[in-house]
Design a protein around this motif. Structure first.
Motif, PDB file in Angstrom:
ATOM      1  N   THR A  96       0.834  -1.197   0.000  1.00 61.65           N
ATOM      2  CA  THR A  96       0.000   0.000   0.000  1.00 61.65           C
ATOM      3  C   THR A  96       0.871   1.250   0.000  1.00 61.65           C
ATOM      4  O   THR A  96       2.086   1.194   0.216  1.00 61.65           O
ATOM      5  N   ASP A  97       0.198   2.391  -0.221  1.00 56.09           N
ATOM      6  CA  ASP A  97       0.865   3.681  -0.091  1.00 56.09           C
ATOM      7  C   ASP A  97       1.092   3.998   1.381  1.00 56.09           C
ATOM      8  O   ASP A  97       0.555   3.334   2.269  1.00 56.09           O
ATOM      9  N   CYS A 358      -7.459  -0.907   4.652  1.00 59.22           N
ATOM     10  CA  CYS A 358      -6.000  -0.913   4.592  1.00 59.22           C
ATOM     11  C   CYS A 358      -5.545  -0.547   3.180  1.00 59.22           C
ATOM     12  O   CYS A 358      -5.902  -1.206   2.207  1.00 59.22           O
ATOM     13  N   GLY A 359      -4.756   0.514   3.064  1.00 57.18           N
ATOM     14  CA  GLY A 359      -4.290   0.970   1.764  1.00 57.18           C
ATOM     15  C   GLY A 359      -4.904   2.282   1.350  1.00 57.18           C
ATOM     16  O   GLY A 359      -4.391   2.957   0.460  1.00 57.18           O
ATOM     17  N   LEU A 380      -6.351   3.520  15.918  1.00 56.14           N
ATOM     18  CA  LEU A 380      -7.197   2.328  15.964  1.00 56.14           C
ATOM     19  C   LEU A 380      -6.763   1.319  14.910  1.00 56.14           C
ATOM     20  O   LEU A 380      -6.746   0.105  15.168  1.00 56.14           O
ATOM     21  N   MET A 381      -6.404   1.798  13.730  1.00 55.17           N
ATOM     22  CA  MET A 381      -5.914   0.893  12.685  1.00 55.17           C
ATOM     23  C   MET A 381      -4.628   0.219  13.141  1.00 55.17           C
ATOM     24  O   MET A 381      -4.454  -1.002  12.980  1.00 55.17           O
ATOM     25  N   GLY A 382      -3.715   0.996  13.725  1.00 56.76           N
ATOM     26  CA  GLY A 382      -2.453   0.429  14.182  1.00 56.76           C
ATOM     27  C   GLY A 382      -2.642  -0.586  15.291  1.00 56.76           C
ATOM     28  O   GLY A 382      -2.009  -1.652  15.299  1.00 56.76           O
ATOM     29  N   LYS A 414      -8.858  -4.959  -2.712  1.00 51.73           N
ATOM     30  CA  LYS A 414     -10.197  -5.113  -2.137  1.00 51.73           C
ATOM     31  C   LYS A 414     -10.583  -3.865  -1.352  1.00 51.73           C
ATOM     32  O   LYS A 414     -11.716  -3.375  -1.442  1.00 51.73           O
ATOM     33  N   SER A 415      -9.626  -3.304  -0.601  1.00 56.31           N
ATOM     34  CA  SER A 415      -9.906  -2.135   0.232  1.00 56.31           C
ATOM     35  C   SER A 415     -10.239  -0.909  -0.599  1.00 56.31           C
ATOM     36  O   SER A 415     -11.147  -0.141  -0.250  1.00 56.31           O
TER      37      SER A 415
END
Length: 554
Positions: A96-97, A358-359, A380-382, A414-415
């Motif tokens: 991802t970026d 994600c991404g 929260l993502m982390g 997908k994201s």
């Protein structure tokens, strides 16, 4: 995502964004076929057959070169790929970026909603100011030990009310066992000899019974999260009140649930009755008191009738499951268009499934209305990624075998398509699991990508209507919130007609625009919220409820 363009050859291919170096095959394409990269643009020759919904390169990619879709990085070549070559799990890996925040996005242009200004839906007005799209009584266990009693109550209540959703299959089983003709035994067709009771509670949509595997044996945090989730259901706009069964010794104590309910509904606008089996003693006493409370609750709930409510009272949860290679170019952006329209009308949306964001974190963070919200989203993502890593999982493992067969070969791919369900409006709040929606506009909610765990969570946070996109098909529903299923392609809509409420296939075929279908889908939402349209999941009695144990599910 505002720069997404539709440069579609109506018959064969689609390049989603001007920066993309791959396109999507809309039909099966043979090796050697000459296809345009974009309308009026260069033409390339396919190096190999490209199945419908899969992606092919615009030019040769060397090992390590990035794959771009929707204008963002969705993978990296692990092998050299020829011009017109097919992307597969053998030649592309997830990458991802950077997730660093872009400059704050302030350029959102709300869609034209003049056709919906002043529109209302017919809903159930609650004492706390919320408005329900349905009116249910809830029966809830605090611990899995009570699941059997919940099932007994379900059987007894349904029989007493003449509400057996599976009677056609029972007749079918009897006919098959006895070798009788099958004619006239289709779903929804009543036997001539079978009496169907008139409901004694015409203003109540039914009794909903939740079962689960939690409440004891896990961590204290699991118990607290379960009680917060159950409180979200008990205080839901679509719920009139609840009957709660407790064993007595479990981790999820009644006091924890009472505290969570008081936080969400401090005025106590909903009746909630608790019954503890260990305190009451024999099972017959427990069941008699529970049944009495349920019927008294139904009589009270029946006093409420549907009344006009502004569309700003709708809270729309969005989900995708059984996704295919068309989901991100038809059904998901269609749902995003509905979210944007509802937000423009003062309503609210919930975008969940963090592993499937994600991404595109940098794009979503840029849409947050404050730095604090962007920081909370990243945190929260982390934390979720660390939880997953602790049990040997990773977001890159999210695509299912069905996703991969249909061309969604990396989580980033997908994201990028999944995030389009959230439209393009500003993000006004970022919620952790079980936290309720309190601000009008689009909120992000931390949930897994698992369909039922995510829909369960969105209902617990207050979604009173859901739109669920699918390319492969799914029956998923929810106990208290109507779930409308949106097919990404017309073939699925025809094949699984009893599970699909709306067909986004005309977008792929080029016979209709996203804007036109978004207006039509919003009309379907209004009809559903008003009780004039019953979702396929509701007709099939699909009531899926799975609480999330954090760190276990993607």
């Amino acid at each position: 995502m505002s720069e997404v363009i539709a440069t579609q050859n109506l018959r064969r291919t689609l390049r989603i964004h001007r920066l993309d170096n791959v396109s999507v095959a809309l039909v099966d394409l043979p090796a050697g076929a000459e296809v345009p990269i974009e309308e009026g643009g260069a033409i390339i020759t396919l190096a190999e057959p490209i199945p419908r919904k899969h992606k092919f390169t615009h030019g040769a990619l060397a090992v390590g070169e990035r794959v771009t879709m929707y204008g963002v990085t969705v993978g990296r070549a692990t092998r050299a790929i020829a011009t017109g070559g097919r992307l597969t799990t053998d030649n592309v890996e997830h990458v991802t970026d950077s997730a660093q925040t872009e400059a704050r996005r302030t350029d959102w242009r709300a869609p034209d909603v003049s056709a919906f200004e002043g529109r209302t839906f017919e809903g159930f007005h609650r004492g706390d100011g919320s408005v329900g799209t349905a009116n249910y009584w809830l029966v809830v266990p605090l611990v899995f030990c009570e699941n059997r009693n919940i099932e007994v109550l379900r059987t007894c209540i349904n029989e007493a009310l003449g509400n057996d959703p599976h009677r056609h299959y029972k007749r079918m089983a009897r006919a098959l066992l006895n070798g009788e003709p099958m004619a006239g035994l289709g779903i929804g067709e009543e036997s001539v000899s079978e009496d169907v009771m008139e409901t004694p509670f015409p203003n109540v949509d039914g009794v909903r019974f939740l079962t689960h595997s939690l409440g004891c044996g896990g961590t204290r945090e699991d118990a607290r999260a379960l009680c917060q989730l159950l409180a979200g259901y008990i205080c839901h706009p679509n719920v009139a009140g609840a009957t709660v069964l407790s064993l007595g010794c479990q981790n999820a104590q009644a006091s924890l649930l009472e505290e969570a309910i008081a936080t969400r509904d401090p005025e106590g606008t909903r009746p909630v009755h608790f019954f503890e089996q260990q305190a009451l003693g024999d099972e017959e006493t427990l069941m008699r008191e529970a049944l009495s409370a349920i019927f008294n609750g139904l009589r009270q709930a029946n006093e409420l009738t549907r009344q006009p409510a502004p569309l700003s009272k709708l809270v729309l949860g969005v989900e995708c499951g059984g996704s295919d290679g068309f989901s991100g170019i038809s059904a998901n952006p269609l749902v995003g268009g509905v979210v944007d329209r509802l937000v423009a009308l003062g309503g609210s949306g919930i975008l969940s499934e963090f592993p499937e964001l994600c991404g595109v974190e940098h794009e979503l963070a840029a849409r947050c209305t404050s730095d604090a919200l962007a920081t909370r989203f990243r945190d929260l993502m982390g934390a979720y990624q660390r939880h997953a890593g602790a049990v040997g999982a990773d977001f890159s493992m999210n695509p299912s075998p069905g996703n991969i067969r249909d061309g969604l070969i990396t989580d980033a791919m997908k994201s990028a398509g999944a995030a389009r369900k959230g439209g393009d409006s500003p993000i006004v709040d970022v919620l952790d699991y079980t936290e309720p929606v309190t601000r009008q506009g689009l909120s992000l909610l931390c949930t897994p990508g698992n369909d039922v765990e995510s829909t369960t969570a969105m209902a617990g946070s207050g979604a009173n209507l859901m739109l669920f996109t699918t390319g492969l098909g799914t029956p998923t529903g929810n106990p208290v919130t109507p779930v409308l299923k949106i097919a990404s392609n017309s073939e699925l809509a025809r094949r699984m007609f009893d599970a699909i409420d709306f067909d986004a296939g005309p977008i792929v075929e080029g016979s209709s625009s996203i804007d036109a279908l978004a207006n039509a889908l919003l009309e379907r939402c209004i009809e559903t919220a008003s009780g004039r349209y019953q979702s396929c999941a509701s007709r099939l009695d699909q009531q899926d409820f799975i609480p999330w144990k954090r760190g276990v599910s993607l």
